[in-house]
Structure formats: structure tokens, C-alpha cells
Motif scaffolding. Structure first.
Motif, short mmCIF file in Angstrom:
data_model
loop_
_atom_site.label_atom_id
_atom_site.label_comp_id
_atom_site.label_asym_id
_atom_site.label_seq_id
_atom_site.Cartn_x
_atom_site.Cartn_y
_atom_site.Cartn_z
N LEU A 203 -2.15 8.71 5.56
CA LEU A 203 -3.38 8.52 4.90
C LEU A 203 -3.72 7.07 5.17
O LEU A 203 -4.97 6.59 5.41
N LEU A 204 -2.74 6.24 5.20
CA LEU A 204 -3.14 4.79 5.60
C LEU A 204 -3.56 4.52 7.06
O LEU A 204 -4.10 3.81 7.31
N LEU B 15 2.69 10.46 -3.86
CA LEU B 15 2.45 11.04 -2.27
C LEU B 15 3.75 10.74 -1.48
O LEU B 15 4.37 9.64 -1.25
N PRO B 16 4.15 12.01 -0.97
CA PRO B 16 5.29 11.79 -0.10
C PRO B 16 5.11 10.65 0.93
O PRO B 16 4.13 10.55 1.52
N ALA B 17 6.46 10.17 1.35
CA ALA B 17 6.05 8.93 2.49
C ALA B 17 5.22 9.41 3.65
O ALA B 17 4.65 8.37 4.17
N GLU C 215 0.87 -1.13 0.00
CA GLU C 215 0.11 0.11 0.12
C GLU C 215 0.98 1.22 0.10
O GLU C 215 0.53 2.13 -0.56
N GLN D 108 2.88 11.57 3.96
CA GLN D 108 1.80 11.66 3.71
C GLN D 108 1.10 10.44 3.54
O GLN D 108 -0.05 10.11 3.99
N ALA E 62 -10.33 4.28 10.05
CA ALA E 62 -11.65 4.68 9.45
C ALA E 62 -12.97 3.44 9.39
O ALA E 62 -13.85 3.59 9.50
N LEU F 66 1.10 4.01 -2.91
CA LEU F 66 0.89 5.81 -2.80
C LEU F 66 2.18 6.48 -3.22
O LEU F 66 2.01 7.57 -4.01
N LEU G 7 -2.74 15.62 7.89
CA LEU G 7 -3.01 15.63 6.53
C LEU G 7 -4.04 16.91 5.88
O LEU G 7 -4.49 17.36 6.66
N TYR H 261 -4.96 6.68 9.00
CA TYR H 261 -6.46 7.08 8.89
C TYR H 261 -7.17 6.09 8.33
O TYR H 261 -8.45 5.70 8.88
N ALA H 262 -6.77 5.30 7.16
CA ALA H 262 -7.70 4.51 6.74
C ALA H 262 -7.84 3.22 7.73
O ALA H 262 -9.06 2.64 7.68
#
Lengths: 435, 259
Positions: A403-404, A395-397, A386, A399, A410, A390, A435, A406-407
Motif C-alpha cells: 500500500l505504501l 494491516l499485515p506487514a 507509516e 500489505q 501514486a 498501518l 493488493l 503504491y502511495a
């Protein structure tokens, strides 16, 4: 103002708390709890149930028991906490005391009574007296004993038979830090009458950055065929302590759907015990701990299948960054009577730093023979595929990592049945992740 | 060769790479100019997919020799994310599912990362929504896919269309399509290839990696290369692919053994 050491919080003779319950026919309960609070020791890591959670920083601290200030707040500070689904269906407590001017229950249909404990004990009908103090066992638990001994401020929600409550009821417990260090003893009772349907959001939050000890006890009664959706959100500040007890009884063909989120506090502990007390009861109990820095969160759950044909589903997730520590103990008890139980528990932990740690333990005790019980537990880091995916999209590392993260969280956040709260939490998690 | 004077985008010289210490690429040479469409064909295990992942910067692959210049610059100086922002795009053979991240948020973050790197204006969700809906038409993707988690529960064809949508959003200089035709039925293949063709431009090069000639009926290459055992053994024009289809890979790999 006198500060009281933790062991004496429940037993020491104190001026009556506002809304004291003793006059309302619960004197015996309160007296028994006071005796228990005097008898029971503060748990230590020598107790099996507290193996990974050391309360000494909490126990060392003497606590004030009353802020001495009127329970008010600038409305502007409240606004960001309001939920669209619970407009005019909200009780607000400030530093442990009910704040009538900040509360409104105007939007609620007749058939559901929501109010401060004292008022509800006086005229909330027999359900309050019948259930209050009867579900959260205080004779074996120091913190329940202290809370019950100081029974006074809190909220009761009683939903009559067959009533469907649209939106949600928001019970908001705020601390301002005006008087620190302050110990507060919130109490919540929710009774969902037969065939009724109700959503309750119980939220604990700090507005200041002073030290608070919240010792909350919640009792929920879900009567036959009723549906109770219960969100419990703890986001106290990083110097505070939070101990929560939540005891739930789910009757025949009733449904209890709960999501508990722990984001805040320096040290938090939640014991959530759900009894499937009638045939065909259905329970989902999802949890999320999102920790950073030196935070410690301990979640003990018990899903107690006492009757046949019960169903329980559980997803618990921990995200630990920095030097944080999450504990999850998920006990599933299937009693001899509880044939045809169908239970499943998943525990997933994400460790974002080498210093973070998690202790996750499924604990299945099955005493019936015709039972489906599945469980799984994983502890891992962010998925390399994943992350590469990204990265390959630019996407910078850091970020991608946020994001992951958060996912991962989530999946639990999305299960909260209150849309505006999902959005708010998502935004908070993202903001926290930068983020 | 459309235009020998066109800018050289990619220059691969003597590339060697290993996975878990096992040599996979063993001296690969390739030159790709702007506007060109290349097809790299070869039997399973020849190193085609490794080559694509090495170019994209997958951390599991270690470059042990040779060099790759992208627009004259050492590609290996850049991390994977910086390569993407510089204009290298890999359409994955197996696109990764990311539950919990919506496709639209993912695409917008990717777009904005590149826009920021190029000093262009970043788009807010509303502005981006207009853009992405327009681009989604290119691959006949229903807008509802934008609200779903990235690739989560997508069919094989939907995932590949999503890859091409990402390419459309990022507008790379060099697009590497790794087995983009695999797992596609004929309708999905037509849609995906249509998207790629719509994105071809004199400024952009496309490198297709494929096992089968079928894809080349839809996206017509200027150059066809046959890869085996970690290097390119034979290069030619479109007719090489047809000959391969007629004669099989043994024709090239066997020829090498004879030589």
C-alpha cells in the motif's frame, strides 16, 4: 527472414519499410541519418551518458526488422487498453505497423489532424515536413539515427491554431511477439499550433512475451501560447528492450506538461529533452520508474532553459524492488540568455530490497545570474512510522508495504491528466503489488 | 470499579521497556477489565506514551522485563498488526499522514483485515461506503474526508476525529487513547469525546493517557492512575484527578521521594 545485428540496423540497405518517407521529400534527412547510423557506434558504459546502462545484451542480439504479418489483432485484446477519453481518437500500431482497422479518429474536431506518418506527409499540411526529423538530433545519437534512417511507420498529430481538443489522442504501439526477436522503429510527431490545447498519450505495450526491441523517437512542437499535455507510458514485457528519445520545443508562453512512466522492459532508456525556446515557457516533467526483478530503467532528462522567464517543475520517482536498477540523470541547463528562470527538480527513490539500486543525479548548469533553481534528491526505504501506523490498524506487514509503495508511486500517477489512465495504472500497480 | 467480576482484558505485571537502550518503563503494573474506563495521568517524561506504544507493538520499543496478558494471552507473542486484529487499538497522539492512500481505502483495508481474521465477510467498496458514512457521523466528520489521503493536510482536530473513526470501524476490545485531547479546541474535544463515549460498552475497555484533567470532564473514568518515572505511583477514582489538578504532580512524585 534475415536478422540484422544492432550496429547495422540503420545503415544496412533494407527493403523500404511500409510507408517509407523517402518519396515524400525527406530523402535528404533519411540519407543523412543512414550515414550517421553507420558512423556512430553503439554506446557503451565508457560513454559518460551510458555509465550505468550496459547495452551489451541488446547489442548481442540480431533483430528482424519486419514481422511480415498483417498488422491486425483480435479486438478483444485491444479492449482493455482503450481509454474512455480517447474513444475514436486512437491510432494503433501492431508490431511496428499502422493498423487502420483498429484505429479511429472520428471523434476529433476539425482542426486537428491525426494519422499515420505516410498519410500525414502526403496531406497533413506543411507542419509535418517542416518539423519531422528537425528536433531529435540524429547526428550525435545512434538510436535517433537508426530510427530516422528507417523513417516510415509512425504517427503525426497536428493541431491547428487555437483548436482545443477535448479528451485525449491515444497513440498505441503494441507488439504481439508473432515474429521475434523484432526491432521496431516507431516515430511520433506532435505539433500543437499557436494557442491550441491538446493531450496526447503515447503508449508502448507488449501483448506477448517474446523479445522486442522498440526504438522510439518522438518530436513535440508546442507553438506560442499552446498547451500540450503529453503522457508517455512504457510497459513492455520483461524480456524486451526499449529505447526512447523525446525532443520537445516549447515556444513563448506555451505550456508543456508531461508524465513519463516506465513500468516494463528488461532494459529501458529514455532521453527526454525539453527546450524552453521562447520567453515565459512553462514545463512540468514528471517521471516514474516502477521496477522489479532484474529490470533496468535509465531516464535522462534535459530541461534546457534557452529564453528568459521560463518555469520548469520536475518530480521524478523510482521504485526498485528485487534486483532492479534505476538510473535518473536530471539535467537542468540555464543558458546565459535565460534570466528570471524559475526551476525546481525533485528526485525521490524508494528501495524495497537490499539488492535494488538507484543512481540518481541532479545536474544543474546555470549560466545566467538571476535564476531560481531548487533541487532535492532522496533515496530511502519505506517510512517506519507509516508502516507502524498501518500495522496498528491490523494491516499485515506485506500489505502495508504494498500500500505504501503504491502511495509513493501514486503521487506521479495522479498527475496524469487522463482519469481513466490514472485508474488503470493504479489498478495495475495494485495488482502488481498483489493488493 | 463497575464490576469486579468482569473479564480481565489486560494484565500488566512488572513491565520494563527501553528506547534506544534507555530504560523508560520500570516496573509498571495495571489491570483493566472489560467495560472499564481508565485514565493514566502523569508529567511529561513519565513514560505514559511509551506504555501505549509498547502495548501497540511499536518496533522501536524493547520490552526488557515483566509481562502483559491480553485476554489471558501473552501480548508480546503477537506482532503489531496481529494485536490490532485481536482487538487492541491505539489512537495516536500524532496520527501519521500517508499521502497517496485514500482514507476510505485505508479504513476498508483495516476493516477487512480484521473481518478476515475473525472469519467475517469482507466488504467491497460500495458496502463499506455505507458503513463508513454511518460511522463518520459519530465524529461529525464530513464524508469528503473519506476521499482524501489519510490525515494528509488534516487539522489537529480532524486527525483526532479520524482516529476515533478508525476506532469505530475496528471496534476494538481495548482502546488506548494517547493524548487524544492534545491540540484540540473545546468544540473538537467535545466531538471527539462524544465519539468515544458513544463507543463505550460493557465489552470494551478504554485507557486514556493524558496530561490534563480537562479530558476527564468529557470522558469520565472509573479509575485514575498517576504515573511517574516509568511506573504507576498512585491509583484512585475520579477524585484523584481533581486532587491532582488542585495540587499538581509534585504532590504525588514528591510524596514518593519522601517515602
Amino acid at each position: 527472414m534475415v536478422a540484422i545485428p544492432l550496429p547495422a540496423l540503420g545503415s544496412q540497405a533494407l527493403p523500404p519499410v511500409p510507408g517509407a518517407a523517402a518519396a515524400a521529400g525527406l530523402a535528404e534527412v533519411v540519407e543523412a541519418a543512414r550515414a550517421a547510423a553507420g558512423r556512430l557506434p553503439v554506446p557503451t558504459p565508457h560513454d559518460e551518458a551510458w555509465r550505468f546502462t550496459d547495452l551489451s545484451p541488446l547489442a548481442r542480439q540480431p533483430w528482424q526488422v519486419d514481422s511480415g504479418a498483417a498488422p491486425t489483432l483480435d479486438a478483444a485484446r485491444l479492449a482493455p487498453l482503450e481509454l474512455d477519453e480517447a474513444a475514436d481518437a486512437r491510432l494503433v500500431f501492431v508490431d511496428g505497423r499502422f493498423a487502420p482497422v483498429l484505429s479511429s479518429t472520428a471523434a476529433l474536431p476539425s482542426g486537428v489532424r491525426v494519422g499515420a506518418l505516410a498519410a500525414m506527409l502526403a496531406d497533413g499540411g506543411p507542419a509535418v515536413r517542416e518539423h519531422l526529423g528537425r528536433h531529435a538530433a540524429f547526428d550525435v545519437d545512434f538510436f535517433s539515427a537508426v530510427n530516422t534512417a528507417r523513417l516510415g511507420e509512425g504517427a503525426a498529430v497536428v493541431c491547428a491554431r487555437g483548436v482545443q481538443v477535448p479528451g485525449a489522442v491515444h497513440l498505441l504501439f503494441l507488439s504481439t511477439g508473432r515474429s521475434a526477436p523484432l526491432a521496431i522503429q516507431p516515430r511520433v510527431l506532435v505539433v500543437a499550433g499557436e494557442g491550441s490545447e491538446l493531450t496526447v498519450v503515447e503508449e508502448y505495450a507488449s501483448l506477448g512475451d517474446s523479445m522486442v526491441f522498440t526504438n522510439a523517437v518522438t518530436e513535440c512542437v508546442v507553438e506560442p501560447g499552446a498547451t500540450l499535455r503529453h503522457v508517455r507510458l512504457q510497459r513492455e514485457n520483461a524480456v524486451s528492450f526499449h529505447v526512447g528519445r523525446c525532443a520537445v520545443s516549447v515556444a513563448r508562453d506555451a505550456r508543456y506538461r508531461s508524465v513519463a512512466v516506465d513500468i516494463g522492459a528488461r532494459l529501458s532508456r529514455l532521453d527526454h529533452a525539453v527546450t524552453l525556446a521562447g520567453e515565459g515557457a512553462e514545463v512540468t516533467r514528471d517521471g516514474l520508474a516502477l521496477l522489479d526483478a532484474r529490470q533496468h530503467a535509465d531516464s535522462h532528462t534535459l530541461l534546457d532553459h534557452a529564453k528568459p522567464h521560463g518555469t520548469s517543475r520536475q518530480l521524478h520517482k523510482c521504485v526498485c524492488d528485487g534486483g532492479s536498477h534505476a538510473v535518473f540523470n536530471g539535467r537542468i541547463l540555464v543558458r546565459p540568455d535565460a534570466q528570471r528562470t524559475d526551476s525546481s527538480q525533485q528526485s525521490r527513490a524508494l528501495l524495497l530490497s537490499a539488492r535494488a539500486q538507484v543512481n540518481a543525479k541532479p545536474q544543474l548548469e546555470i549560466h545566467a545570474d538571476d535564476v531560481k533553481a531548487a533541487h532535492g534528491a532522496t533515496v530511502g526505504q519505506l517510512d517506519a512510522d507509516e508502516r507502524f501506523y498501518l500495522a496498528s490498524r491490523g494491516l499485515p506487514a506485506d500489505q502495508a508495504r504494498r500500500l505504501l509503495t503504491y502511495a509513493f508511486a501514486a503521487e506521479v500517477i495522479e498527475r496524469i491528466p487522463v482519469r481513466s489512465l490514472v485508474g488503470r495504472l493504479a489498478a495495475q500497480v495494485m495488482a502488481r503489488s498483489g493488493l | 470499579m463497575k464490576d469486579p467480576a468482569a473479564t480481565t482484558l489486560l494484565e500488566v505485571r512488572g513491565l520494563h521497556a527501553t528506547v534506544n537502550g534507555v530504560p523508560i518503563l520500570k516496573g509498571l503494573d495495571l489491570t483493566v477489565r472489560a467495560g472499564e474506563v481508565h485514565a493514566i495521568m502523569g508529567p511529561n517524561g513519565s513514560g505514559k506514551s511509551t506504555f501505549s506504544k509498547v502495548l501497540a507493538g511499536h518496533p522501536a520499543y524493547e520490552v526488557t522485563g515483566g509481562e502483559v496478558l491480553f485476554e489471558g494471552r501473552n501480548l508480546f507473542e503477537l506482532e503489531a498488526d496481529a494485536r490490532a486484529r485481536a482487538g487492541v487499538f491505539l489512537a495516536f497522539q500524532y496520527p501519521v499522514e500517508i499521502p497517496g492512500v485514500t482514507n476510505s481505502a485505508f479504513l476498508r483495508l483495516a476493516y477487512n483485515a480484521k473481518a478476515a481474521a475473525e472469519g467475517r465477510e469482507e466488504l467491497d467498496p460500495l458496502e463499506f461506503d455505507d458503513l463508513v458514512r454511518e460511522k463518520a457521523k459519530l465524529v461529525e466528520m464530513d464524508p469528503s474526508f473519506l476521499d482524501r489521503s489519510v490525515n494528509d493536510g488534516f487539522s489537529g482536530g480532524e486527525k483526532k476525529r479520524n482516529e476515533i473513526l478508525q476506532m469505530a470501524i475496528l471496534e476494538p476490545k481495548l482502546a488506548i487513547l494517547d493524548e487524544t485531547d492534545s491540540g484540540l479546541d473545546i468544540d473538537a474535544l467535545r466531538i471527539v469525546a462524544g465519539g468515544v463515549n458513544a463507543l463505550s460498552s460493557p465489552a470494551r475497555a478504554i485507557v486514556m493517557i493524558t496530561h490534563y484533567q480537562r479530558l476527564l470532564n468529557y470522558i469520565v473514568p472509573d479509575h485514575v492512575h498517576v504515573m511517574a518515572d516509568g511506573r504507576i505511583l498512585k491509583s484512585g477514582d475520579r477524585s484523584l484527578a481533581l486532587e491532582l489538578e488542585a495540587r499538581g504532580y509534585d504532590w504525588v512524585t514528591g510524596a514518593r521521594e519522601a517515602a
